[in-house]
Design a protein around this motif. Structure first.
Motif, PDB file in Angstrom:
ATOM      1  N   UNK A   1       1.031  -1.205   0.048  1.00  0.00           N
ATOM      2  CA  UNK A   1      -0.153  -0.040   0.151  1.00  0.00           C
ATOM      3  C   UNK A   1       0.731   1.375   0.051  1.00  0.00           C
ATOM      4  N   UNK A   2       2.208   1.202  -0.600  1.00  0.00           N
ATOM      5  CA  UNK A   2       2.848   2.136  -0.607  1.00  0.00           C
ATOM      6  C   UNK A   2       3.641   2.880   0.711  1.00  0.00           C
ATOM      7  N   UNK A   3       3.307   2.074   1.891  1.00  0.00           N
ATOM      8  CA  UNK A   3       3.937   2.769   2.995  1.00  0.00           C
ATOM      9  C   UNK A   3       4.887   2.236   3.611  1.00  0.00           C
ATOM     10  N   UNK A   4       5.433   0.915   2.923  1.00  0.00           N
ATOM     11  CA  UNK A   4       6.666   0.368   3.435  1.00  0.00           C
ATOM     12  C   UNK A   4       7.522  -0.286   2.249  1.00  0.00           C
ATOM     13  N   UNK A   5       8.240  -0.950   2.527  1.00  0.00           N
ATOM     14  CA  UNK A   5       9.132  -1.652   1.617  1.00  0.00           C
ATOM     15  C   UNK A   5      10.094  -2.902   2.170  1.00  0.00           C
ATOM     16  N   UNK A   6       9.482  -4.181   1.708  1.00  0.00           N
ATOM     17  CA  UNK A   6      10.242  -5.277   2.149  1.00  0.00           C
ATOM     18  C   UNK A   6      10.953  -5.956   0.676  1.00  0.00           C
ATOM     19  N   UNK A   7      11.923  -6.543   1.277  1.00  0.00           N
ATOM     20  CA  UNK A   7      12.864  -7.105   0.075  1.00  0.00           C
ATOM     21  C   UNK A   7      13.572  -8.374   0.703  1.00  0.00           C
ATOM     22  N   UNK A   8      13.851  -9.244  -0.317  1.00  0.00           N
ATOM     23  CA  UNK A   8      14.303 -10.783  -0.156  1.00  0.00           C
ATOM     24  C   UNK A   8      15.092 -11.043  -1.092  1.00  0.00           C
ATOM     25  N   UNK A   9      16.106 -11.945  -0.666  1.00  0.00           N
ATOM     26  CA  UNK A   9      17.110 -12.370  -1.565  1.00  0.00           C
ATOM     27  C   UNK A   9      17.568 -13.596  -1.390  1.00  0.00           C
ATOM     28  N   UNK A  10      18.380 -14.279  -2.185  1.00  0.00           N
ATOM     29  CA  UNK A  10      18.738 -15.529  -1.889  1.00  0.00           C
ATOM     30  C   UNK A  10      20.350 -15.543  -1.877  1.00  0.00           C
TER      31      UNK A  10
ATOM     32  N   UNK B   1       9.370   3.019   7.156  1.00  0.00           N
ATOM     33  CA  UNK B   1       8.765   4.257   6.990  1.00  0.00           C
ATOM     34  C   UNK B   1       9.871   5.061   6.136  1.00  0.00           C
ATOM     35  N   UNK B   2       9.473   6.500   6.135  1.00  0.00           N
ATOM     36  CA  UNK B   2      10.274   7.357   5.414  1.00  0.00           C
ATOM     37  C   UNK B   2      10.982   6.978   3.954  1.00  0.00           C
ATOM     38  N   UNK B   3       9.894   6.664   3.327  1.00  0.00           N
ATOM     39  CA  UNK B   3      10.313   6.269   1.803  1.00  0.00           C
ATOM     40  C   UNK B   3       9.618   7.212   0.908  1.00  0.00           C
ATOM     41  N   UNK B   4      10.463   7.581  -0.133  1.00  0.00           N
ATOM     42  CA  UNK B   4      10.157   8.703  -0.995  1.00  0.00           C
ATOM     43  C   UNK B   4       9.207   8.085  -2.251  1.00  0.00           C
ATOM     44  N   UNK B   5       8.216   8.796  -2.618  1.00  0.00           N
ATOM     45  CA  UNK B   5       7.523   8.312  -3.895  1.00  0.00           C
ATOM     46  C   UNK B   5       7.891   9.348  -5.191  1.00  0.00           C
ATOM     47  N   UNK B   6       7.572   8.658  -6.332  1.00  0.00           N
ATOM     48  CA  UNK B   6       7.785   9.457  -7.436  1.00  0.00           C
ATOM     49  C   UNK B   6       9.637   9.651  -7.883  1.00  0.00           C
ATOM     50  N   UNK B   7      10.385   8.693  -7.036  1.00  0.00           N
ATOM     51  CA  UNK B   7      11.709   8.897  -7.529  1.00  0.00           C
ATOM     52  C   UNK B   7      12.178   7.517  -7.205  1.00  0.00           C
ATOM     53  N   UNK B   8      13.181   7.045  -8.007  1.00  0.00           N
ATOM     54  CA  UNK B   8      13.866   5.764  -8.170  1.00  0.00           C
ATOM     55  C   UNK B   8      14.771   5.522  -6.647  1.00  0.00           C
TER      56      UNK B   8
END
Length: 392
Positions: free
Chosen positions: A116-125, A168-175
Motif C-alpha cells: 500500500x505504498x507505506x513500506x518496503x520489504x526485500x528478500x534475496x537468495x 517508513x520514510x520512503x519517497x514516492x515518484x523517485x527511484x
C-alpha cells in the motif's frame, strides 16, 4: 558429557580463533608457562569435546604441545569449533575457536515490494549453494538514485531468513538503488544493484468481504462478490482480480484469469450438489500512472458454498415414459450448447446471459412437460432469445 572445567592461567593456544577455508590444514600449539610445572607429554587435545588421537600431536618442548589437523571440514556450528588443550587430569588449559568455511558468494534474486505504498520489504537468495559454514552477515543497503546518502535496512526480524523490512520514510515518484552485501571472516560479496520506484512494486491486502452464493436454482453456477482493497481507496489505480476455486475434496485449484476490474464474477460449468472453496486476490495496476505491472496480493481466506442438486424427474405420470422420449433430445441440446458452456467458465457477460437463457428454457420445458418432439431444434437469436423452430 560433563561441562569443561574452568581454564587455568598461564597457557595459550596459537593461532587464536583462526578463520580457515574448508579443506585446509592447521597446526596449533599449546604453550604452558613453566611456572605451572606441567610437562607437555601429559597434555592432550579435544575438538568439540572429542579427544584427538596422539598420532596428531607433536612435542615441541617440555611445555609446548602441537596438534595438526588435515583437510578440515566446515564448522559444525556457526559460532566456531572448539579446539581445547587439557592437562592430564582434564583441566582446560586454553582454548581457541576454529572458523572453517567458505567466503560468501554474490547474493542473487533480490526482489522488493511495498504494501500500500507505506513500506518496503526485500528478500534475496544467498549465492552458490548458500552454505558458508560460518556466520555470514547480510546487509540490505539503499539510497535515492540521484541524491541522498546510503542507508542500511535495520529490521531483519520478520521471521523469514534473507528478508529485511523498511517501515517508513520512503519517497514516492523517485527511484531507489538497492543492493545486498554479504560478509564473513573469509570475504565479502555484493549483489547486483536493482533500481525501482515504490509505485512500481505495490501490492495490497487480499480483497475483503468475499461472498459466494447460488444463482437461483441453476445447479452448475455460483456468483462471487468481493470488496476492493480499502487501503488504496484514496489512490488512482486500476485493479485487476483473479479467482481460483476447487472442489471440497480436492487440492487442485482452477484459475479464472479474465475477471478484469470487476468486483463480481459468475462461475459456470460446475458440478451440481457440490461444495466449492473460492479465493480472490488483487493486483493494484497503474498506481498514479505507473506503467509497471503490479504485484499480486495474497489470496483471500477460502469461502465455501455449494451448488444446488438438480431437480429429480417426476414419477407417477400417465404419459408413456417421458424420460425416454426426451433422452435423445437432451443429449442433442447439450451438444448444441456445449460451446456456450465452454465460454461460460470465465466472466464473459454475453456467454453467461446466453447460457442462463438456455438453462431457464430447459427447466421451464421440463416443469411444464411441454416436451419438444425429436424433429424440433432450439435456436438462440442474435438478440439472445431462446426459440424453437419446427422442421417440416
Amino acid at each position: 558429557e560433563s561441562p569443561p572445567k574452568e581454564p587455568s592461567e598461564g597457557a595459550v593456544i596459537f593461532p587464536q580463533d583462526p578463520a580457515l577455508w574448508m579443506g585446509s590444514s592447521l597446526t596449533a600449539t599449546c604453550t604452558v608457562s613453566p611456572e605451572r610445572g606441567l610437562h607437555a607429554n601429559t597434555m592432550y587435545w579435544t575438538l568439540n569435546g572429542k579427544r584427538l588421537p596422539s598420532s596428531t600431536y607433536g612435542l615441541l618442548s617440555t611445555n609446548g604441545l602441537s596438534v595438526t589437523l588435515h583437510r578440515l571440514n566446515g564448522s559444525q556450528q556457526q559460532s566456531g569449533d572448539n579446539l581445547v588443550c587439557h592437562s592430564r587430569d582434564g583441566h582446560v588449559l586454553a582454548g581457541s575457536c576454529l572458523y572453517v568455511g567458505m567466503p560468501p558468494e554474490k547474493p542473487v534474486n533480490l526482489t522488493c515490494w511495498s504494501r500500500n505504498t507505506k513500506d518496503l520489504s526485500c528478500k534475496w537468495t544467498p549465492g552458490g549453494r548458500g552454505e558458508t559454514f560460518i556466520k555470514t552477515k547480510y546487509t540490505l543497503k539503499y539510497k535515492l538514485r540521484w541524491y541522498g546518502r546510503e542507508r542500511e535496512c535495520e529490521d531483519y526480524s520478520t521471521g523469514q531468513r534473507y528478508t529485511c523490512y523498511i517501515p517508513r520514510d520512503l519517497a514516492l515518484f523517485t527511484p531507489y538503488e538497492i543492493w545486498v552485501e554479504a560478509s564473513n571472516q573469509l570475504g565479502t560479496a555484493t549483489s547486483d544493484v536493482i533500481t525501482l520506484d515504490i509505485l512500481d512494486v505495490v501490492t495490497t491486502d487480499p480483497p475483503d468481504n468475499v461472498h459466494v452464493s447460488r444463482v437461483g436454482e441453476l445447479e452448475d453456477q455460483l456468483t462471487v462478490r468481493w470488496g476492493s482493497p480499502p487501503a488504496l481507496k484514496d489512490f488512482l489505480f486500476q485493479a485487476k482480480y483473479q479467482i481460483r476455486y476447487r472442489l471440497e475434496d480436492s487440492t487442485e485449484w482452477k484459475l479464472v484469469d479474465d475477471v478484469g476490474n470487476q468486483t463480481s464474477c459468475r462461475l459456470a460449468g460446475l458440478r451440481e450438489g457440490t461444495v466449492y472453496f473460492v479465493q480472490v486476490r488483487c493486483n493494484p495496476v497503474g498506481i498514479y500512472g505507473s506503467r509497471k505491472a503490479g504485484i499480486w496480493s495474497d489470496w483471500s481466506h477460502p469461502t465455501a458454498a455449494s451448488t444446488p442438486h438438480s431437480e429429480p424427474l417426476q414419477s407417477g405420470s400417465c404419459d408413456p415414459k417421458p424420460g425416454e422420449q426426451n433422452s435423445t433430445l437432451r443429449r442433442e441440446l447439450k451438444q448444441f450448447f456445449g460451446w456456450v458452456r465452454k465460454h461460460a467458465c470465465g466472466c464473459s457477460g454475453m456467454s453467461i446471459k446466453l447460457y442462463d437463457q438456455w438453462r431457464v428454457w430447459l427447466q421451464k420445458s421440463h416443469k411444464t412437460r411441454n416436451h419438444v418432439g425429436k424433429n424440433n431444434i432450439p435456436f438462440i437469436s442474435d438478440k439472445g432469445t431462446a426459440r424453437v423452430f419446427y422442421l417440416t
